[in-house]
Design a protein around this motif. Structure first.
Motif: not given
Length: 607
Positions: A292, A300, A304
């Motif tokens: 992150r 996040l 991702d």
């Protein structure tokens, strides 16, 4: 729209695998099928005569080998033909006919094992000692002795073989749904450009630096699986019931025992993987925090978790990938590298690029009388290079086994297979980290390593836990529904995400559909845990091999050549690792933690 995938017919044949080396024409394939079927009565003539003399038994093994070697080519050709274009109905028909023919051949030969046991193992061992034509079968009869309590009468064995074809229909149905009937809406990038979502492109889309594109691809891919969730759940239920049926038919206490005992692997090995995985989920939580930070995100999301962290995309053309893999495995010797390069570039082992209709995934396939072919969808990035390294590991394993062992030992188990594939990735990764010092390149290589760990030390152990849960549920008489499967899978994913990945209610459903996205694995009866044991064994062995330790290299090559001539755990002990101990898996998690440490340092320095 971003350039669409080409049709199969538009590909340059140089980048496709060489099916004509197996059978020059479809007519030649048909002739092979007919030859197998016509000669089935020849095999059945041996029934009741295997105990007549050592030569009679040797004649049986020769005849059985001839039939099964031809069957191997038939299966390889049909798999190659269908996998590259699952919409090709003629290829689908050939694949179905190959499976049916294999079942008929298996049924015709099913009398042999019960009849050999009736001869008596002491007499069989006498014949092995006294008869050169049977001299290589000592280990074969040792295996038979260990499994004899699971062998049924000739009539029951024939029936069990005959039902294997119809009981495989659940997998076939799920495969058709996933690879043919699912139509994904295109993903939309932040610039409004459309990108085709397909089984051959989804992995690349999910690593894109464009967050809008990742989100769109993640949602469209998962949502289409959810649209088919009830049909897929019904198919998976059929596959699990098949496993339970075969386990009970042979008197096993559980499907897990039925999956592991034939390879002489204690069930504790499976439980070691799950236990060690659960003890180390904190490493994943720390990784999500670092990820992150590296991506510069406040929150996040699931889409991702595989995103590229580097500022630029590392482009790796296929030829460069072959070169880096060859350099990485150089400690295994000049001959090894020469065979690998020739197969990957000249002999057309690899079906390289994606095309319309190409099924998902990557695999190595082949038989005693074919090349060790590789199926994949290469996308000119470091992740595709890693997949190529992995599959080349399988194919080199097959090359050495089939070039060394007689037919009866020419196949090796999944437990051994995943060691060779992960060894290739580990050697290539170590080479690149040692020779490419640019921080951005180092981050890219560590991202590849984490992608590999993501698959093998997150997704696969989570699927293994689900697999155990659903087998035990069916064994208790419980039902498998889409809602149950989605919920159980989501719970397992959330345990690894922890509080570090933000998951909305709808995204929880999407991550819950992960089981549906791995249909080729969950129908393979406790296959997936072996990815974790494979990466652990490779991690344990790679240091000495990479350093050029002659004894370690020799032991590893001997392992590759041993094929099915040794029990899997014995072969790995010969290579230098004891997989009955939890230590190799624990050590591999330490390697994962060290990669996270190294990534954190590079990301901090970059900031």
């Amino acid at each position: 729209m971003n350039r669409p995938l080409p049709n199969r017919s538009d590909l340059d044949r140089r980048f496709t695998w060489d099916g004509a080396s197996v059978f020059e024409t479809e007519a030649a394939w048909e002739q092979a099928v007919e030859s197998i079927l016509v000669h089935l009565p020849d095999l059945e003539e041996f029934k009741g005569h295997l105990g007549d003399s050592p030569d009679a038994l040797a004649d049986w093994f020769d005849a059985n080998e001839r039939a099964h070697r031809l069957m191997g080519k038939v299966m390889v050709y049909s798999t190659m033909d269908y996998s590259v274009d699952v919409a090709n109905q003629a290829a689908a028909a050939r694949a179905d006919r190959a499976r049916s023919t294999a079942a008929q051949l298996g049924a015709a030969a099913s009398f042999a094992v019960p009849e050999m046991l009736s001869i008596g193992l002491p007499k069989l061992r006498e014949w092995v000692e006294a008869t050169p034509r049977l001299g290589h079968l000592g280990h074969y009869f040792d295996r038979l002795e260990k499994l004899q309590k699971r062998i049924r009468s000739a009539e029951v064995e024939q029936l069990l073989t005959q039902v294997s074809d119809p009981l495989a229909t659940a997998l076939s149905a799920h495969s058709v749904l996933a690879n043919t009937d699912l139509k994904f809406p295109p993903a939309v990038g932040s610039d409004g450009e459309l990108h085709e979502v397909a089984q051959g492109t989804i992995a690349t889309l999910l690593t894109s630096p464009d967050r809008s594109l990742r989100k769109s691809a993640f949602e469209n891919y998962a949502d289409q699986h959810l649209a088919m969730q009830h049909a897929m759940a019904a198919s998976l239920a059929g596959g699990i019931k098949r496993d339970v049926f075969f386990a009970r038919a042979r008197g096993y206490a559980s499907s897990l025992e039925a999956a592991l005992e034939p390879s002489h692997i204690p069930t504790e090995v499976f439980h070691n993987v799950v236990r060690t995985f659960r003890d180390n989920v904190g490493t994943w939580h720390r990784y999500w925090r670092i990820r992150r930070h590296a991506l510069g995100l406040e929150v996040l999301k699931p889409y991702d978790t595989r995103a590229q962290m580097g500022a630029t995309t590392l482009t790796v053309p296929y030829e460069q990938a072959v070169g880096w893999v060859a350099e990485g495995v150089a400690p295994l010797g000049e001959e090894y590298v020469e065979v690998l390069r020739r197969g990957a570039t000249e002999e057309r082992w690899v079906d390289i690029y994606p095309n319309k209709g190409k099924r998902m995934g990557a695999f190595s396939t082949g038989s005693m009388d074919t090349r060790p072919f590789i199926f994949m969808s290469y996308n000119d990035d470091i992740y595709a290079m890693s997949t190529l390294a992995h599959e080349l590991g399988h194919s080199m394993h097959s090359h050495y086994t089939r070039g060394t062992q007689p037919y009866v030992y020419s196949n090796y188990g999944l437990f051994q297979a995943e060691v060779a594939s992960n060894m290739h990735q580990a050697l290539t990764r170590r080479h690149l980290l040692a020779t490419k010092t640019d921080p951005a390149f180092q981050i890219a290589v560590i991202e590849e390593a984490m992608s590999n760990f993501y698959r093998y030390f997150f997704i696969m152990p989570s699927l293994a836990r689900l697999e155990l849960e659903i087998h035990e549920r069916v064994e208790r008489g419980g039902a498998l529904t889409a809602g149950y499967l989605n919920g159980a899978m989501a719970d397992l994913m959330m345990e690894v995400y922890g509080s570090e990945v933000d998951v909305t209610d709808r995204d929880r459903e999407r991550i819950g559909s992960t089981w549906a996205q791995f249909h080729t694995h969950l129908y393979s009866n406790f296959y997936v845990y072996q990815y974790a044991t494979g990466i652990a064994a490779a991690d344990h062995l790679v240091g000495r091999v990479a350093d050029g330790d002659k004894e370690a290299v020799g032991s590893y090559l001997a392992f590759l050549k041993s094929g099915g001539s040794m029990y899997p755990l014995d072969g790995l002990r010969m290579a230098g690792v004891d997989m009955t101990s939890p230590e190799p898996v624990e050590s591999a998690f330490e390697t994962l933690a060290s990669m996270v440490d190294r990534l954190e340092k590079l990301v901090t320095e970059r900031s």
